[in-house]
Design an enzyme around this catalytic site. Sequence first.
Site, PDB file in Angstrom:
ATOM      1  N   CYS A  79       0.831  -1.194   0.000  1.00  0.00           N
ATOM      2  CA  CYS A  79       0.000   0.000   0.000  1.00  0.00           C
ATOM      3  C   CYS A  79       0.877   1.260   0.000  1.00  0.00           C
ATOM      4  O   CYS A  79       1.518   1.543  -1.001  1.00  0.00           O
ATOM      5  CB  CYS A  79      -0.982  -0.046   1.183  1.00  0.00           C
ATOM      6  N   HIS A 180      -3.473  -5.291   1.090  1.00  0.00           N
ATOM      7  CA  HIS A 180      -2.742  -5.795   2.248  1.00  0.00           C
ATOM      8  C   HIS A 180      -2.735  -7.329   2.225  1.00  0.00           C
ATOM      9  O   HIS A 180      -3.735  -7.955   2.588  1.00  0.00           O
ATOM     10  CB  HIS A 180      -3.396  -5.302   3.543  1.00  0.00           C
ATOM     11  N   GLU A 182      -1.345  -9.352   4.198  1.00  0.00           N
ATOM     12  CA  GLU A 182      -1.473  -9.894   5.557  1.00  0.00           C
ATOM     13  C   GLU A 182      -2.919  -9.915   6.034  1.00  0.00           C
ATOM     14  O   GLU A 182      -3.236 -10.538   7.055  1.00  0.00           O
ATOM     15  CB  GLU A 182      -0.593  -9.102   6.533  1.00  0.00           C
TER      16      GLU A 182
END
Length: 201
Positions: A79, A180, A182
């Site tokens: 990002c 993202h 994660e």
Amino acid sequence: MVNLAIFDYGAGNIFSLKNSLEKAGATVDVITNFDKPNIYSGLLLPGVGNFDPAIKSISKSKTNFHEYVKDNTPVLGICLGMEMFFEKSEEGNEKGLGVIEGDVIVLPQSMKVPHMGWNNLEIKKSGKILEGVKNESWVYFVHSYRVNPINCDAITAESDYGIKVPAVIEQDNFFGTQFHPEKSGNVGKIMIQNFLNVCKK
């Protein structure tokens, strides 16, 4: 064992990213400057914070970012981290890292900004980070800006918001995701493992 560093801009919680990397088998240090020798197999620029403070945080180190990573340390920008690869951003006035030609522009007013939610990936070309990821896989975005590379060959996947938004880029030892990984479930886990595999080589 892959030894990674996450650069902390001091802007927010990076626990989920660190946890995801450790679950994938990496050892992870959180660093705030590049003053010590680079002992790492890879570096991550996380997706938390604002452009100008993050760039200033990186540039305060005695060792220049480019000297630290050179052309052999894989770097994953998430990002904001990916946006920092570029030359400038409409979010701030500071110069970006300039490792990829182009700029960062705000999402169009026709969209709700920040854009938050799950979107599918349109894979344009194969890439190391996308290995094993199926076309139209869903990933999680939280962002107000999009990258605008001069060389579109750097874009390996896009998302369609009514406009095409670059979602994954790869150029040399630099890898970026606008979303993202994660927070993107099993698809994100594949990409994190792929980055670890790049770092092992």
